[in-house]
Design a protein around this motif. Sequence first.
Motif, PDB file in Angstrom:
ATOM      1  N   MET A   1       0.827  -1.166   0.000  1.00  0.00           N
ATOM      2  CA  MET A   1       0.000   0.000   0.000  1.00  0.00           C
ATOM      3  C   MET A   1       0.875   1.233   0.000  1.00  0.00           C
ATOM      4  SD  MET A   1      -2.941  -0.909   2.653  1.00  0.00           S
ATOM      5  CE  MET A   1      -2.812  -2.618   3.088  1.00  0.00           C
ATOM      6  N   ALA A   2       0.639   2.082  -0.920  1.00  0.00           N
ATOM      7  CA  ALA A   2       1.440   3.286  -1.032  1.00  0.00           C
ATOM      8  C   ALA A   2       0.818   4.406  -0.227  1.00  0.00           C
ATOM      9  CB  ALA A   2       1.534   3.695  -2.496  1.00  0.00           C
ATOM     10  N   SER A   3       1.661   5.274   0.255  1.00  0.00           N
ATOM     11  CA  SER A   3       1.208   6.459   0.955  1.00  0.00           C
ATOM     12  C   SER A   3       1.520   7.665   0.096  1.00  0.00           C
ATOM     13  CB  SER A   3       1.923   6.565   2.302  1.00  0.00           C
ATOM     14  OG  SER A   3       1.483   7.716   2.983  1.00  0.00           O
ATOM     15  N   THR A   4       0.778   8.731   0.321  1.00  0.00           N
ATOM     16  CA  THR A   4       1.052   9.929  -0.460  1.00  0.00           C
ATOM     17  C   THR A   4       2.366  10.540   0.009  1.00  0.00           C
ATOM     18  OG1 THR A   4      -0.226  11.272   1.064  1.00  0.00           O
ATOM     19  CG2 THR A   4      -1.373  10.412  -0.869  1.00  0.00           C
ATOM     20  N   THR A   5       3.075  11.148  -0.911  1.00  0.00           N
ATOM     21  CA  THR A   5       4.342  11.784  -0.570  1.00  0.00           C
ATOM     22  C   THR A   5       4.191  13.288  -0.680  1.00  0.00           C
ATOM     23  OG1 THR A   5       5.091  11.622  -2.848  1.00  0.00           O
ATOM     24  CG2 THR A   5       5.682   9.813  -1.370  1.00  0.00           C
ATOM     25  N   SER A   6       5.286  14.008  -0.421  1.00  0.00           N
ATOM     26  CA  SER A   6       5.209  15.456  -0.341  1.00  0.00           C
ATOM     27  C   SER A   6       4.819  16.096  -1.665  1.00  0.00           C
ATOM     28  CB  SER A   6       6.545  16.016   0.150  1.00  0.00           C
ATOM     29  OG  SER A   6       7.562  15.654  -0.759  1.00  0.00           O
ATOM     30  N   GLY A  13     -10.743   9.334  -6.420  1.00  0.00           N
ATOM     31  CA  GLY A  13     -11.236   8.130  -7.080  1.00  0.00           C
ATOM     32  C   GLY A  13     -10.838   6.866  -6.352  1.00  0.00           C
ATOM     33  N   GLY A  14     -10.469   5.863  -7.115  1.00  0.00           N
ATOM     34  CA  GLY A  14     -10.117   4.563  -6.564  1.00  0.00           C
ATOM     35  C   GLY A  14      -8.821   4.547  -5.778  1.00  0.00           C
ATOM     36  N   ARG A  15      -7.991   5.591  -5.918  1.00  0.00           N
ATOM     37  CA  ARG A  15      -6.732   5.635  -5.156  1.00  0.00           C
ATOM     38  C   ARG A  15      -6.952   5.753  -3.659  1.00  0.00           C
ATOM     39  NH1 ARG A  15      -3.320  10.236  -7.203  1.00  0.00           N
ATOM     40  NH2 ARG A  15      -2.118   9.678  -5.368  1.00  0.00           N
ATOM     41  N   ILE A  16      -8.152   6.191  -3.241  1.00  0.00           N
ATOM     42  CA  ILE A  16      -8.379   6.298  -1.796  1.00  0.00           C
ATOM     43  C   ILE A  16      -8.471   4.931  -1.127  1.00  0.00           C
ATOM     44  CG2 ILE A  16      -9.520   8.539  -1.973  1.00  0.00           C
ATOM     45  CD1 ILE A  16     -12.163   7.147  -1.489  1.00  0.00           C
ATOM     46  N   PHE A  17      -8.648   3.890  -1.921  1.00  0.00           N
ATOM     47  CA  PHE A  17      -8.691   2.542  -1.357  1.00  0.00           C
ATOM     48  C   PHE A  17      -7.301   1.939  -1.209  1.00  0.00           C
ATOM     49  CE2 PHE A  17     -12.856   2.949  -3.506  1.00  0.00           C
ATOM     50  CZ  PHE A  17     -13.652   2.858  -2.382  1.00  0.00           C
ATOM     51  N   THR A  18      -6.272   2.646  -1.662  1.00  0.00           N
ATOM     52  CA  THR A  18      -4.917   2.108  -1.601  1.00  0.00           C
ATOM     53  C   THR A  18      -3.950   2.996  -0.834  1.00  0.00           C
ATOM     54  OG1 THR A  18      -4.312   3.149  -3.687  1.00  0.00           O
ATOM     55  CG2 THR A  18      -5.202   0.912  -3.794  1.00  0.00           C
ATOM     56  N   THR A  19      -4.413   4.105  -0.287  1.00  0.00           N
ATOM     57  CA  THR A  19      -3.514   5.008   0.428  1.00  0.00           C
ATOM     58  C   THR A  19      -3.864   5.058   1.901  1.00  0.00           C
ATOM     59  OG1 THR A  19      -4.915   6.914  -0.054  1.00  0.00           O
ATOM     60  CG2 THR A  19      -3.110   6.487  -1.582  1.00  0.00           C
ATOM     61  N   ILE A  20      -2.840   5.231   2.682  1.00  0.00           N
ATOM     62  CA  ILE A  20      -3.029   5.445   4.109  1.00  0.00           C
ATOM     63  C   ILE A  20      -3.006   6.950   4.296  1.00  0.00           C
ATOM     64  CG2 ILE A  20      -1.943   5.174   6.361  1.00  0.00           C
ATOM     65  CD1 ILE A  20      -0.988   2.470   5.464  1.00  0.00           C
ATOM     66  N   PRO A  21      -3.902   7.571   4.946  1.00  0.00           N
ATOM     67  CA  PRO A  21      -4.881   7.131   5.924  1.00  0.00           C
ATOM     68  C   PRO A  21      -6.264   6.841   5.355  1.00  0.00           C
ATOM     69  CG  PRO A  21      -4.744   9.491   6.004  1.00  0.00           C
ATOM     70  CD  PRO A  21      -3.744   9.032   4.975  1.00  0.00           C
ATOM     71  N   THR A 145      -6.326  10.163  12.147  1.00  0.00           N
ATOM     72  CA  THR A 145      -5.851  11.499  12.499  1.00  0.00           C
ATOM     73  C   THR A 145      -4.331  11.584  12.441  1.00  0.00           C
ATOM     74  OG1 THR A 145      -7.749  11.841  13.937  1.00  0.00           O
ATOM     75  CG2 THR A 145      -5.856  13.266  14.294  1.00  0.00           C
ATOM     76  N   ILE A 146      -3.648  10.594  12.982  1.00  0.00           N
ATOM     77  CA  ILE A 146      -2.181  10.608  12.996  1.00  0.00           C
ATOM     78  C   ILE A 146      -1.641  10.611  11.566  1.00  0.00           C
ATOM     79  CG2 ILE A 146      -0.123   9.269  13.615  1.00  0.00           C
ATOM     80  CD1 ILE A 146      -1.475  10.686  15.974  1.00  0.00           C
ATOM     81  N   PHE A 147      -2.141   9.711  10.736  1.00  0.00           N
ATOM     82  CA  PHE A 147      -1.648   9.644   9.359  1.00  0.00           C
ATOM     83  C   PHE A 147      -2.073  10.851   8.532  1.00  0.00           C
ATOM     84  CE2 PHE A 147      -1.374   5.035  10.394  1.00  0.00           C
ATOM     85  CZ  PHE A 147      -0.002   4.925  10.242  1.00  0.00           C
ATOM     86  N   SER A 148      -3.236  11.429   8.822  1.00  0.00           N
ATOM     87  CA  SER A 148      -3.643  12.660   8.127  1.00  0.00           C
ATOM     88  C   SER A 148      -2.761  13.828   8.534  1.00  0.00           C
ATOM     89  CB  SER A 148      -5.105  12.993   8.438  1.00  0.00           C
ATOM     90  OG  SER A 148      -5.968  12.062   7.871  1.00  0.00           O
ATOM     91  N   ALA A 149      -2.378  13.880   9.804  1.00  0.00           N
ATOM     92  CA  ALA A 149      -1.484  14.954  10.262  1.00  0.00           C
ATOM     93  C   ALA A 149      -0.097  14.807   9.629  1.00  0.00           C
ATOM     94  CB  ALA A 149      -1.373  14.936  11.790  1.00  0.00           C
ATOM     95  N   ILE A 150       0.368  13.581   9.486  1.00  0.00           N
ATOM     96  CA  ILE A 150       1.659  13.363   8.808  1.00  0.00           C
ATOM     97  C   ILE A 150       1.574  13.813   7.361  1.00  0.00           C
ATOM     98  CG2 ILE A 150       3.240  11.563   7.978  1.00  0.00           C
ATOM     99  CD1 ILE A 150       2.610  10.056  10.629  1.00  0.00           C
ATOM    100  N   ARG A 151       0.488  13.473   6.703  1.00  0.00           N
ATOM    101  CA  ARG A 151       0.296  13.883   5.296  1.00  0.00           C
ATOM    102  C   ARG A 151       0.190  15.407   5.202  1.00  0.00           C
ATOM    103  NH1 ARG A 151      -4.359  11.066   2.091  1.00  0.00           N
ATOM    104  NH2 ARG A 151      -5.635  12.074   3.643  1.00  0.00           N
ATOM    105  N   TRP A 152      -0.489  16.030   6.167  1.00  0.00           N
ATOM    106  CA  TRP A 152      -0.635  17.484   6.176  1.00  0.00           C
ATOM    107  C   TRP A 152       0.722  18.153   6.341  1.00  0.00           C
ATOM    108  CZ3 TRP A 152      -1.872  20.379  11.168  1.00  0.00           C
ATOM    109  CH2 TRP A 152      -1.994  21.748  10.939  1.00  0.00           C
ATOM    110  N   LYS A 153       1.556  17.633   7.218  1.00  0.00           N
ATOM    111  CA  LYS A 153       2.887  18.218   7.423  1.00  0.00           C
ATOM    112  C   LYS A 153       3.777  18.049   6.197  1.00  0.00           C
ATOM    113  CE  LYS A 153       2.693  20.026  11.403  1.00  0.00           C
ATOM    114  NZ  LYS A 153       2.817  21.473  11.527  1.00  0.00           N
ATOM    115  N   ARG A 154       3.583  16.993   5.441  1.00  0.00           N
ATOM    116  CA  ARG A 154       4.376  16.768   4.220  1.00  0.00           C
ATOM    117  C   ARG A 154       3.933  17.669   3.074  1.00  0.00           C
ATOM    118  NH1 ARG A 154       4.816  10.228   3.881  1.00  0.00           N
ATOM    119  NH2 ARG A 154       6.214   9.958   5.639  1.00  0.00           N
TER     120      ARG A 154
END
Length: 155
Positions: A1-6, A13-21, A145-154
């Motif tokens: 599972m891939a996570s979004t990067t900076s 779309g369908g990418r929300i089923f493969t990304t954390i959070p 929340t934790i993973f969304s905050a990490i994504r927000w900081k990136r």
Amino acid sequence: MASTTSGDVLPTGGRIFTTIPDLFFIPEFVFGGLVWILVASTRVIPENPLGWVMFVSVFCFVGTTLWFFIFLCGGNQAGIWPSLDAGFHFLAVVFYLSASVDLAYITILSSVLRQFSPEALKNYRLDIAAVVMSFVATLLYFLHTIFSAIRWKRS
């Protein structure tokens, strides 16, 4: 599972089923819906704390549904969405934690105060299941929340 990067925007779309959070949306639906169903199916004498639990479960279920469809349809591409994502899920954690503690307290009180007839025992078991599901929903929203905050900081 891939996570979004900076460099990436929020998934659509369908990418929300493969990304954390965003992978947590479906379990949040399931466990939040179970809390709603279990609390609604029992009768407990002090209704006021259970009113708060029902408000929280319905609010978070509807909010998560709206959030899910916004992400699914691609309406989340403005720069403010990562912070809104972290903020909404933080609010959901605070709400669900308070509702879980209230529900656990009322369940403990009801076990001490009532005589266990077959109907009362059934309601007590449903309340225990609602407490467990509520704490699981709290954990899922916390992880989101934790993973969304990490994504927000990136971003």
